[in-house]
Design a protein around this motif. Structure first.
Motif, PDB file in Angstrom:
ATOM      1  N   TYR A   1       0.845  -1.188   0.000  1.00  0.00           N
ATOM      2  CA  TYR A   1       0.000   0.000   0.000  1.00  0.00           C
ATOM      3  C   TYR A   1       0.886   1.246   0.000  1.00  0.00           C
ATOM      4  CZ  TYR A   1      -4.057  -2.782   1.607  1.00  0.00           C
ATOM      5  OH  TYR A   1      -5.082  -3.695   1.733  1.00  0.00           O
ATOM      6  N   LEU A   2       0.313   2.326  -0.484  1.00  0.00           N
ATOM      7  CA  LEU A   2       0.934   3.640  -0.407  1.00  0.00           C
ATOM      8  C   LEU A   2       0.027   4.517   0.459  1.00  0.00           C
ATOM      9  CD1 LEU A   2       2.149   5.782  -3.407  1.00  0.00           C
ATOM     10  CD2 LEU A   2       0.435   6.681  -1.860  1.00  0.00           C
ATOM     11  N   GLN A   3       0.628   5.271   1.381  1.00  0.00           N
ATOM     12  CA  GLN A   3      -0.180   6.155   2.224  1.00  0.00           C
ATOM     13  C   GLN A   3       0.424   7.556   2.216  1.00  0.00           C
ATOM     14  OE1 GLN A   3      -0.613   5.155   6.413  1.00  0.00           O
ATOM     15  NE2 GLN A   3      -2.566   6.253   6.511  1.00  0.00           N
ATOM     16  N   ASN A   4      -0.375   8.502   1.732  1.00  0.00           N
ATOM     17  CA  ASN A   4       0.016   9.907   1.780  1.00  0.00           C
ATOM     18  C   ASN A   4      -0.444  10.515   3.098  1.00  0.00           C
ATOM     19  OD1 ASN A   4       1.282  10.419  -0.853  1.00  0.00           O
ATOM     20  ND2 ASN A   4      -0.712   9.862  -1.669  1.00  0.00           N
TER      21      ASN A   4
ATOM     22  N   ASP B   1      -3.682  -8.632  -8.356  1.00  0.00           N
ATOM     23  CA  ASP B   1      -4.289  -7.312  -8.560  1.00  0.00           C
ATOM     24  C   ASP B   1      -3.189  -6.268  -8.525  1.00  0.00           C
ATOM     25  OD1 ASP B   1      -7.050  -5.414  -7.060  1.00  0.00           O
ATOM     26  OD2 ASP B   1      -5.672  -4.960  -8.693  1.00  0.00           O
ATOM     27  N   ASP B   2      -2.822  -5.752  -9.666  1.00  0.00           N
ATOM     28  CA  ASP B   2      -1.826  -4.675  -9.726  1.00  0.00           C
ATOM     29  C   ASP B   2      -2.371  -3.498 -10.519  1.00  0.00           C
ATOM     30  OD1 ASP B   2       0.322  -6.043 -12.388  1.00  0.00           O
ATOM     31  OD2 ASP B   2      -1.848  -5.706 -12.254  1.00  0.00           O
ATOM     32  N   SER B   3      -3.685  -3.362 -10.528  1.00  0.00           N
ATOM     33  CA  SER B   3      -4.319  -2.336 -11.349  1.00  0.00           C
ATOM     34  C   SER B   3      -3.960  -0.916 -10.918  1.00  0.00           C
ATOM     35  CB  SER B   3      -5.840  -2.509 -11.328  1.00  0.00           C
ATOM     36  OG  SER B   3      -6.329  -2.457  -9.999  1.00  0.00           O
ATOM     37  N   GLN B   4      -3.595  -0.731  -9.645  1.00  0.00           N
ATOM     38  CA  GLN B   4      -3.252   0.606  -9.146  1.00  0.00           C
ATOM     39  C   GLN B   4      -1.752   0.861  -9.127  1.00  0.00           C
ATOM     40  OE1 GLN B   4      -5.768   2.801  -8.595  1.00  0.00           O
ATOM     41  NE2 GLN B   4      -6.990   1.097  -9.373  1.00  0.00           N
ATOM     42  N   LEU B   5      -0.984  -0.065  -9.622  1.00  0.00           N
ATOM     43  CA  LEU B   5       0.474   0.090  -9.622  1.00  0.00           C
ATOM     44  C   LEU B   5       0.904   0.863 -10.876  1.00  0.00           C
ATOM     45  CD1 LEU B   5       2.965  -0.973  -7.931  1.00  0.00           C
ATOM     46  CD2 LEU B   5       3.206  -2.683  -9.747  1.00  0.00           C
ATOM     47  N   PRO B   6       1.565   2.013 -10.700  1.00  0.00           N
ATOM     48  CA  PRO B   6       2.045   2.780 -11.869  1.00  0.00           C
ATOM     49  C   PRO B   6       3.193   2.033 -12.543  1.00  0.00           C
ATOM     50  CG  PRO B   6       1.954   4.140  -9.874  1.00  0.00           C
ATOM     51  CD  PRO B   6       1.844   2.716  -9.434  1.00  0.00           C
ATOM     52  N   LYS B   7       2.880   1.283 -13.563  1.00  0.00           N
ATOM     53  CA  LYS B   7       3.834   0.327 -14.095  1.00  0.00           C
ATOM     54  C   LYS B   7       4.980   0.962 -14.879  1.00  0.00           C
ATOM     55  CE  LYS B   7       0.324  -3.266 -14.208  1.00  0.00           C
ATOM     56  NZ  LYS B   7      -0.739  -2.374 -13.692  1.00  0.00           N
ATOM     57  N   ASP B   8       4.851   2.249 -15.179  1.00  0.00           N
ATOM     58  CA  ASP B   8       5.956   2.875 -15.900  1.00  0.00           C
ATOM     59  C   ASP B   8       7.182   3.039 -15.010  1.00  0.00           C
ATOM     60  OD1 ASP B   8       5.060   6.401 -15.595  1.00  0.00           O
ATOM     61  OD2 ASP B   8       4.563   4.685 -14.326  1.00  0.00           O
ATOM     62  N   ARG B   9       6.957   3.151 -13.715  1.00  0.00           N
ATOM     63  CA  ARG B   9       8.106   3.359 -12.819  1.00  0.00           C
ATOM     64  C   ARG B   9       8.139   2.417 -11.621  1.00  0.00           C
ATOM     65  NH1 ARG B   9       8.143   7.438 -10.021  1.00  0.00           N
ATOM     66  NH2 ARG B   9       5.926   7.991 -10.135  1.00  0.00           N
ATOM     67  N   PHE B  10       7.040   1.776 -11.334  1.00  0.00           N
ATOM     68  CA  PHE B  10       6.960   0.883 -10.175  1.00  0.00           C
ATOM     69  C   PHE B  10       7.004  -0.574 -10.648  1.00  0.00           C
ATOM     70  CE2 PHE B  10       5.447   3.455  -6.438  1.00  0.00           C
ATOM     71  CZ  PHE B  10       5.478   4.687  -7.056  1.00  0.00           C
ATOM     72  N   SER B  11       7.682  -1.382  -9.868  1.00  0.00           N
ATOM     73  CA  SER B  11       7.670  -2.822 -10.112  1.00  0.00           C
ATOM     74  C   SER B  11       7.727  -3.542  -8.778  1.00  0.00           C
ATOM     75  CB  SER B  11       8.850  -3.241 -11.000  1.00  0.00           C
ATOM     76  OG  SER B  11      10.072  -3.004 -10.329  1.00  0.00           O
TER      77      SER B  11
ATOM     78  N   VAL C   1       7.293 -15.684  -0.672  1.00  0.00           N
ATOM     79  CA  VAL C   1       7.520 -15.296   0.723  1.00  0.00           C
ATOM     80  C   VAL C   1       7.818 -13.797   0.767  1.00  0.00           C
ATOM     81  CG1 VAL C   1       8.850 -15.730   2.818  1.00  0.00           C
ATOM     82  CG2 VAL C   1       8.335 -17.602   1.253  1.00  0.00           C
ATOM     83  N   ASP C   2       9.108 -13.441   0.758  1.00  0.00           N
ATOM     84  CA  ASP C   2       9.491 -12.034   0.791  1.00  0.00           C
ATOM     85  C   ASP C   2       9.066 -11.326  -0.479  1.00  0.00           C
ATOM     86  OD1 ASP C   2      12.725 -12.386   2.498  1.00  0.00           O
ATOM     87  OD2 ASP C   2      10.680 -12.943   3.040  1.00  0.00           O
ATOM     88  N   SER C   3       8.955 -10.018  -0.361  1.00  0.00           N
ATOM     89  CA  SER C   3       8.597  -9.220  -1.526  1.00  0.00           C
ATOM     90  C   SER C   3       9.422  -7.945  -1.575  1.00  0.00           C
ATOM     91  CB  SER C   3       7.111  -8.867  -1.496  1.00  0.00           C
ATOM     92  OG  SER C   3       6.755  -8.049  -2.607  1.00  0.00           O
ATOM     93  N   THR C   4       9.642  -7.469  -2.780  1.00  0.00           N
ATOM     94  CA  THR C   4      10.357  -6.215  -2.991  1.00  0.00           C
ATOM     95  C   THR C   4       9.530  -5.301  -3.881  1.00  0.00           C
ATOM     96  OG1 THR C   4      12.487  -7.361  -2.852  1.00  0.00           O
ATOM     97  CG2 THR C   4      12.491  -5.164  -3.809  1.00  0.00           C
ATOM     98  N   LEU C   5       9.442  -4.055  -3.495  1.00  0.00           N
ATOM     99  CA  LEU C   5       8.778  -3.023  -4.301  1.00  0.00           C
ATOM    100  C   LEU C   5       9.845  -2.021  -4.736  1.00  0.00           C
ATOM    101  CD1 LEU C   5       6.059  -1.686  -5.286  1.00  0.00           C
ATOM    102  CD2 LEU C   5       6.114  -0.384  -3.154  1.00  0.00           C
TER     103      LEU C   5
END
Lengths: 110, 113
Positions: B35-38, B56-66, B73-77
């Motif tokens: 999640y992102l929280q402003n 579900d990655d519909s809200q992920l800005p795919k041009d710069r976020f991956s 298990v672990d995850s990286t953003l």
């Protein structure tokens, strides 16, 4: 938007008083969850109420759900200074994606 | 039992630089969320994983976020390149399944200068 909307945006009460927060939502839900966020403990799940339930209790918390009005309320009884936090209602959709509102900022004055 | 672990807790970078956030969910939890929280807002879902699959990655800005979740298990953003508007708190959460309550990590506060 599928976000829940909390009301009021801010609430200030004296310690020992009860605090009531309301939440309205727009789409059908499988469940509705309430979360609390403060600087000390981050975002913490408080209680989940399913769409076929009308009321649920957990300690000093009481949650009601009215699916006909698409609304829910969270009552905190005998408030404490430690209850100071932001409270979010969150719609659980079929895919369990959670849609957070902007929250109610509760301040409990000692 | 350990909760959701995130690192780093704070990160300050200059715009156009890359940045990566790491999350270790609660052991046994199949579902992982970013999640992102402003400031002054509620968290907004960026991506949800069921095991290693992004469902579900519909809200992920795919041009710069991956994001990735190797071995489920672990995850990286990752953000590359970062922009000023990316300054926010990035929260990771996990749940046993997609029908259970979510447990949140402490978040990573990103400041882009």
């Amino acid at each position: 938007s599928q976000q829940g909307e909390e009301d009021p945006q801010a609430l200030s009460i004296q310690e020992g008083e009860n605090a009531t927060m309301n939440c309205s939502y727009k789409t059908s839900i499988n469940n509705l969850q309430w979360y609390r966020q403060n600087s000390g403990r981050g975002l913490v799940h408080l209680i989940l109420i399913r769409s076929n339930e009308r009321e649920k209790h957990s300690g000093r918390l009481r949650v009601t759900l009215d699916t006909s009005k698409k609304s829910s309320s969270l009552l905190i009884t005998a408030s404490r200074a430690a209850d100071t936090a932001s409270y979010f209602c969150v719609q659980g959709s079929g895919a369990n994606n959670l849609f957070f509102g902007t929250g109610t900022r509760l301040t409990v004055i000692p | 039992e350990a909760g959701v672990v995130q690192s780093p807790r704070y990160k300050i970078i200059e715009k156009k630089q890359p940045v990566a956030f790491w999350c270790n969910p609660i052991s046994g939890h199949n579902t992982l969320y970013w999640y992102l929280q402003n400031l002054g807002q509620g968290p907004e879902l960026l991506i949800r994983y069921e095991n290693e699959e992004a469902v579900d990655d519909s809200q992920l800005p795919k041009d710069r976020f991956s994001a990735e979740r190797l071995k489920g298990v672990d995850s990286t953003l990752k953000i590359q390149p970062a922009e000023l508007g990316d300054s926010a708190v990035y929260l990771c959460a996990s749940s046993l399944t997609s029908s259970n309550e979510q447990f949140f990590g402490p978040g990573t506060r990103l400041t882009v200068l």
